[in-house]
Design a protein around this motif. Structure first.
Motif, PDB file in Angstrom:
ATOM      1  N   ALA A  34      31.865  52.618  45.129  1.00 52.76           N
ATOM      2  CA  ALA A  34      30.436  52.817  45.421  1.00 52.76           C
ATOM      3  C   ALA A  34      29.882  53.841  44.426  1.00 52.76           C
ATOM      4  O   ALA A  34      30.626  54.643  43.861  1.00 52.76           O
ATOM      5  CB  ALA A  34      30.253  53.312  46.852  1.00 52.76           C
ATOM      6  N   ASP A  35      28.573  53.807  44.235  1.00 47.41           N
ATOM      7  CA  ASP A  35      27.930  54.778  43.342  1.00 47.41           C
ATOM      8  C   ASP A  35      28.419  56.183  43.705  1.00 47.41           C
ATOM      9  O   ASP A  35      28.355  56.593  44.862  1.00 47.41           O
ATOM     10  CB  ASP A  35      26.410  54.685  43.514  1.00 47.41           C
ATOM     11  CG  ASP A  35      25.705  55.750  42.710  1.00 47.41           C
ATOM     12  OD1 ASP A  35      25.513  55.540  41.502  1.00 47.41           O
ATOM     13  OD2 ASP A  35      25.370  56.813  43.287  1.00 47.41           O
ATOM     14  N   ARG A  36      28.916  56.904  42.709  1.00 50.33           N
ATOM     15  CA  ARG A  36      29.631  58.151  42.963  1.00 50.33           C
ATOM     16  C   ARG A  36      28.760  59.218  43.637  1.00 50.33           C
ATOM     17  O   ARG A  36      29.197  59.878  44.585  1.00 50.33           O
ATOM     18  CB  ARG A  36      30.229  58.673  41.651  1.00 50.33           C
ATOM     19  CG  ARG A  36      31.153  59.867  41.777  1.00 50.33           C
ATOM     20  CD  ARG A  36      32.407  59.560  42.585  1.00 50.33           C
ATOM     21  NE  ARG A  36      33.211  58.477  42.087  1.00 50.33           N
ATOM     22  CZ  ARG A  36      34.255  58.604  41.256  1.00 50.33           C
ATOM     23  NH1 ARG A  36      34.602  59.783  40.818  1.00 50.33           N
ATOM     24  NH2 ARG A  36      34.950  57.541  40.881  1.00 50.33           N
ATOM     25  N   VAL A  37      27.548  59.366  43.145  1.00 53.48           N
ATOM     26  CA  VAL A  37      26.662  60.384  43.726  1.00 53.48           C
ATOM     27  C   VAL A  37      26.336  60.035  45.181  1.00 53.48           C
ATOM     28  O   VAL A  37      26.395  60.882  46.081  1.00 53.48           O
ATOM     29  CB  VAL A  37      25.372  60.530  42.889  1.00 53.48           C
ATOM     30  CG1 VAL A  37      24.380  61.457  43.592  1.00 53.48           C
ATOM     31  CG2 VAL A  37      25.709  61.057  41.496  1.00 53.48           C
ATOM     32  N   ALA A  38      26.049  58.763  45.412  1.00 56.39           N
ATOM     33  CA  ALA A  38      25.745  58.328  46.779  1.00 56.39           C
ATOM     34  C   ALA A  38      26.958  58.514  47.685  1.00 56.39           C
ATOM     35  O   ALA A  38      26.828  58.935  48.841  1.00 56.39           O
ATOM     36  CB  ALA A  38      25.301  56.868  46.774  1.00 56.39           C
ATOM     37  N   LEU A  39      28.143  58.212  47.158  1.00 57.29           N
ATOM     38  CA  LEU A  39      29.370  58.362  47.946  1.00 57.29           C
ATOM     39  C   LEU A  39      29.580  59.824  48.342  1.00 57.29           C
ATOM     40  O   LEU A  39      29.924  60.125  49.495  1.00 57.29           O
ATOM     41  CB  LEU A  39      30.570  57.842  47.147  1.00 57.29           C
ATOM     42  CG  LEU A  39      31.946  57.980  47.818  1.00 57.29           C
ATOM     43  CD1 LEU A  39      32.009  57.172  49.116  1.00 57.29           C
ATOM     44  CD2 LEU A  39      33.055  57.538  46.865  1.00 57.29           C
ATOM     45  N   LEU A  40      29.360  60.729  47.402  1.00 53.12           N
ATOM     46  CA  LEU A  40      29.557  62.154  47.706  1.00 53.12           C
ATOM     47  C   LEU A  40      28.555  62.630  48.756  1.00 53.12           C
ATOM     48  O   LEU A  40      28.896  63.439  49.621  1.00 53.12           O
ATOM     49  CB  LEU A  40      29.461  62.986  46.416  1.00 53.12           C
ATOM     50  CG  LEU A  40      30.552  62.685  45.381  1.00 53.12           C
ATOM     51  CD1 LEU A  40      30.365  63.536  44.132  1.00 53.12           C
ATOM     52  CD2 LEU A  40      31.955  62.873  45.960  1.00 53.12           C
ATOM     53  N   HIS A  41      27.345  62.123  48.701  1.00 58.20           N
ATOM     54  CA  HIS A  41      26.353  62.459  49.731  1.00 58.20           C
ATOM     55  C   HIS A  41      26.790  61.922  51.095  1.00 58.20           C
ATOM     56  O   HIS A  41      26.660  62.596  52.117  1.00 58.20           O
ATOM     57  CB  HIS A  41      24.977  61.898  49.358  1.00 58.20           C
ATOM     58  CG  HIS A  41      24.248  62.727  48.342  1.00 58.20           C
ATOM     59  ND1 HIS A  41      23.890  64.036  48.583  1.00 58.20           N
ATOM     60  CD2 HIS A  41      23.829  62.457  47.082  1.00 58.20           C
ATOM     61  CE1 HIS A  41      23.273  64.528  47.511  1.00 58.20           C
ATOM     62  NE2 HIS A  41      23.228  63.589  46.582  1.00 58.20           N
ATOM     63  N   THR A  47      31.526  64.212  57.285  1.00 59.24           N
ATOM     64  CA  THR A  47      32.347  65.324  57.781  1.00 59.24           C
ATOM     65  C   THR A  47      32.520  66.352  56.658  1.00 59.24           C
ATOM     66  O   THR A  47      32.707  65.976  55.499  1.00 59.24           O
ATOM     67  CB  THR A  47      33.706  64.835  58.336  1.00 59.24           C
ATOM     68  OG1 THR A  47      34.294  65.869  59.113  1.00 59.24           O
ATOM     69  CG2 THR A  47      34.663  64.419  57.242  1.00 59.24           C
ATOM     70  N   PRO A  48      32.430  67.655  56.978  1.00 65.06           N
ATOM     71  CA  PRO A  48      32.459  68.678  55.930  1.00 65.06           C
ATOM     72  C   PRO A  48      33.851  68.904  55.361  1.00 65.06           C
ATOM     73  O   PRO A  48      34.857  68.610  56.010  1.00 65.06           O
ATOM     74  CB  PRO A  48      31.967  69.933  56.662  1.00 65.06           C
ATOM     75  CG  PRO A  48      32.345  69.708  58.086  1.00 65.06           C
ATOM     76  CD  PRO A  48      32.219  68.227  58.318  1.00 65.06           C
TER      77      PRO A  48
END
Ligand SMILES: [Zn+2]
Length: 229
Positions: A34-41, A47-48
């Motif tokens: 998945a798009d990396r930035v979106a995945l990290l969000h 979960t933190p």
């Protein structure tokens, strides 16, 4: 929005609490591609903590996480840690996600499709934990009702795990019962299975399914040990 392995589980491991969570389609796509930035969000919303999410290849390699975030995006199919705050993440779209908790404080997350189960990924994970009284928890995966399976591959699974792994689809064709295969694999290493698994194929409102709906999206199961409150 965070939902559980129906329901979310919090198990004790030594002095800590182990949180086991499972996403639904409402949490979005956790595919490693998945798009990396979106995945990290999506991770941060779910979960933190620092995540370790592998590039799963239906193999048997088990990676040990010493510091939170170790091995993120590396190739492998199972993760083990004794470190608090490390988020172990397994992403699936029908394969079996298995969380494990040892009485002595080791935790693990494993990805088991039929090939990985046949080759021993679950037993390898338990061995890598090197802990006592391991409990395993199965997350959502495809059930025999929706899992039409080739006869040759089914014969291999039956030869390995016994006749009860053979089932029937809702439309009457040969099927693999992955829940039974997971249970049989874990029994070989004396690990019991807590199974509240729902069928990914039957629950389109909740889960992605590659086999039943040809979806590219994937849910995630996370395992994280945190200091007890
Ligand atoms: Zn089903």
């Amino acid at each position: 929005m965070t939902t559980g392995v129906v329901p979310p589980l919090a198990l004790r491991a030594g002095d800590d609490t182990v949180h086991i969570l499972c996403s639904t389609v409402a949490d979005g796509d956790f595919h490693i591609e998945a798009d990396r930035v979106a995945l990290l969000h999506r991770r941060a919303a779910f979960t933190p903590g620092r995540w370790s999410q592998l590039d799963e290849v239906h193999g048997t390699s088990v990676l040990t996480v010493h510091r939170p975030g170790d091995h993120d995006f590396e190739v492998g199919d199972a993760l083990v840690t004794r470190t608090r705050g490390a988020v172990l993440a397994v992403w699936v779209g029908d394969c079996a996600p298995v969380a494990m908790v040892g009485a002595g404080g080791a935790v693990a997350a494993a990805h088991a499709g039929w090939r990985g189960a046949l080759d021993g990924v679950l037993q390898a994970t338990v061995q890598a934990m090197a802990d006592d009284r391991v409990t395993a928890v199965l997350g959502p995966c495809i059930h025999p009702c929706c899992y039409e399976f080739g006869v040759a591959e089914l014969d291999a699974m039956v030869a390995r795990f016994g006749p009860h792994v053979a089932g029937r689809t809702a439309w009457g064709t040969p099927a693999l019962d992955m829940r039974a295969a997971v249970r049989a694999a874990l029994a070989e290493v004396d690990v019991g299975l807590v199974d509240h698994s729902q069928c990914t194929g039957c629950h389109a409102d909740r889960y992605y399914s590659h086999r039943r709906r040809q979806q590219h999206g994937r849910q995630v199961v996370t395992v994280c040990k945190r200091a007890a409150e």
